[in-house]
Write a protein that holds these residues in place. Structure first.
Motif, mmCIF file in Angstrom:
data_model
loop_
_atom_site.group_PDB
_atom_site.id
_atom_site.type_symbol
_atom_site.label_atom_id
_atom_site.label_comp_id
_atom_site.label_asym_id
_atom_site.label_seq_id
_atom_site.Cartn_x
_atom_site.Cartn_y
_atom_site.Cartn_z
ATOM 1 N N GLY A 143 -47.279 -30.424 2.888
ATOM 2 C CA GLY A 143 -46.044 -29.954 3.692
ATOM 3 C C GLY A 143 -46.065 -28.343 4.197
ATOM 4 N N THR A 186 -43.400 -32.257 -0.728
ATOM 5 C CA THR A 186 -42.586 -32.594 0.530
ATOM 6 C C THR A 186 -42.589 -34.229 -0.176
ATOM 7 N N LYS A 187 -40.884 -34.640 -0.379
ATOM 8 C CA LYS A 187 -41.474 -35.774 -0.495
ATOM 9 C C LYS A 187 -41.483 -37.389 0.091
ATOM 10 N N ASN A 188 -42.027 -36.705 1.568
ATOM 11 C CA ASN A 188 -42.882 -37.384 2.548
ATOM 12 C C ASN A 188 -44.450 -37.278 2.196
ATOM 13 N N MET A 189 -44.778 -36.048 1.504
ATOM 14 C CA MET A 189 -45.954 -36.398 0.816
ATOM 15 C C MET A 189 -46.552 -36.999 -0.573
ATOM 16 N N GLU A 190 -45.464 -37.315 -2.009
ATOM 17 C CA GLU A 190 -45.128 -37.285 -2.607
ATOM 18 C C GLU A 190 -46.229 -38.441 -3.001
ATOM 19 N N GLN A 191 -46.255 -39.671 -2.376
ATOM 20 C CA GLN A 191 -46.598 -41.012 -2.841
ATOM 21 C C GLN A 191 -48.323 -40.415 -1.770
ATOM 22 N N ALA A 192 -49.085 -39.349 -0.848
ATOM 23 C CA ALA A 192 -50.154 -38.994 -0.651
ATOM 24 C C ALA A 192 -50.632 -38.435 -0.764
ATOM 25 N N GLU A 224 -35.753 -31.652 0.611
ATOM 26 C CA GLU A 224 -36.955 -32.684 1.006
ATOM 27 C C GLU A 224 -38.397 -32.412 0.151
ATOM 28 N N GLN A 225 -38.240 -31.140 -0.690
ATOM 29 C CA GLN A 225 -39.422 -30.986 -1.259
ATOM 30 C C GLN A 225 -39.447 -30.719 -2.891
#
Length: 264
Positions: A143, A186-192, A224-225
């Motif tokens: 991110g 970022t929250k969108n990259m946490e799982q990845a 968001e991070q």
């Protein structure tokens, strides 16, 4: 073909001689900050105590705090911008040309000018046996702005030739010995990021490159991070900067692998 070969001979050797010789850094390079506490003390004695808050107030990432009237800089948050240096009327903070910044422990990034800066120590004997001659890293951009990623990629060029030290980047985490993480996660990259980490065979290493990957960087206040790599995975090496110079990144990697002495 003969013209190509002759041209190559004229070009000569392009790979840097580092670590035998340090490459020339640009004049505008800002390395590890230096704090002169005596100037802060003199300012307080002279009645200019309020001015000692200026460096902390102008810092965009709140990297500077005052303790006993003296500035302490969190290099994990520091963007290496000149705001603190330019705001201090006493000149108590300045940037040196020292590129050596990597540490093993997050707490060692706190710089107060009193204690010696503790550079990264090498891996223990068992991990050195496993990774000392060959280290494969999976780079994850979690991110960030791609500033750190650019300097990470530069190390793979002919000038730096990272592979001559036994270090290389790989495409699959299943072929990797560890992660090299850029960005604030970022929250969108946490799982990845978690899945990538889990896919790497144990034992494994994690390297956080840049202020974002260490503390969130300029995005530290954004919801968001998550505030850096350590919020998701354990980190073995912290390399501060925004972005860190390729020499700073390489210095940290080589220290981790015991290829540089503590006094180098």
């Amino acid at each position: 073909m003969i013209h190509i070969l002759l041209s190559r001979l004229r070009q000569g050797h392009r790979t840097l001689a580092y670590p035998k010789e340090l490459p020339e850094l640009p004049g505008r390079f800002r390395g590890r900050p230096v704090v002169d506490g005596s100037k802060c003390a003199n300012a307080s004695v002279g009645g200019a105590k309020d001015s000692c808050q200026l460096c902390a107030d102008v810092c965009p990432t709140e990297a500077i705090t005052l303790r006993d009237g003296l500035p302490q800089i969190d290099l994990g948050r520091c963007l290496f911008c000149p705001e603190c240096q330019e705001s201090c009327p006493e000149g108590a903070i300045r940037y040196s040309g020292d590129h050596r910044l990597a540490v093993r422990d997050r707490e060692d990034l706190n710089l107060d000018g009193k204690e010696e800066y503790r550079l990264a120590k090498a891996l223990d004997a068992e991990l050195m046996r496993l990774f000392g001659r060959s280290l494969k890293l999976r780079v994850v951009s979690a991110g960030g702005c791609n500033g750190c990623e650019v300097d990470v990629n530069v190390l793979g060029t002919i000038t730096w030739d990272l592979s001559r030290f036994g270090i290389s980047y790989v495409a699959s985490p299943r072929h990797a010995d560890g992660l090299l993480i850029c960005g604030p996660v970022t929250k969108n990259m946490e799982q990845a990021l978690r899945m990538t980490y889990d896919a790497i065979p144990a034992p494994k290493l994690v390297i956080a490159v840049g202020a974002c990957a260490i503390s969130g960087g300029p995005f530290f206040s954004q919801a968001e991070q998550l505030g850096g790599a350590a919020s998701v995975v354990p980190v073995d090496l912290f390399i501060p900067g925004c972005p860190p110079h390729p020499l700073t990144i390489l210095d940290g990697l080589l220290r981790l692998l015991g290829k540089l002495g503590q006094n180098a």
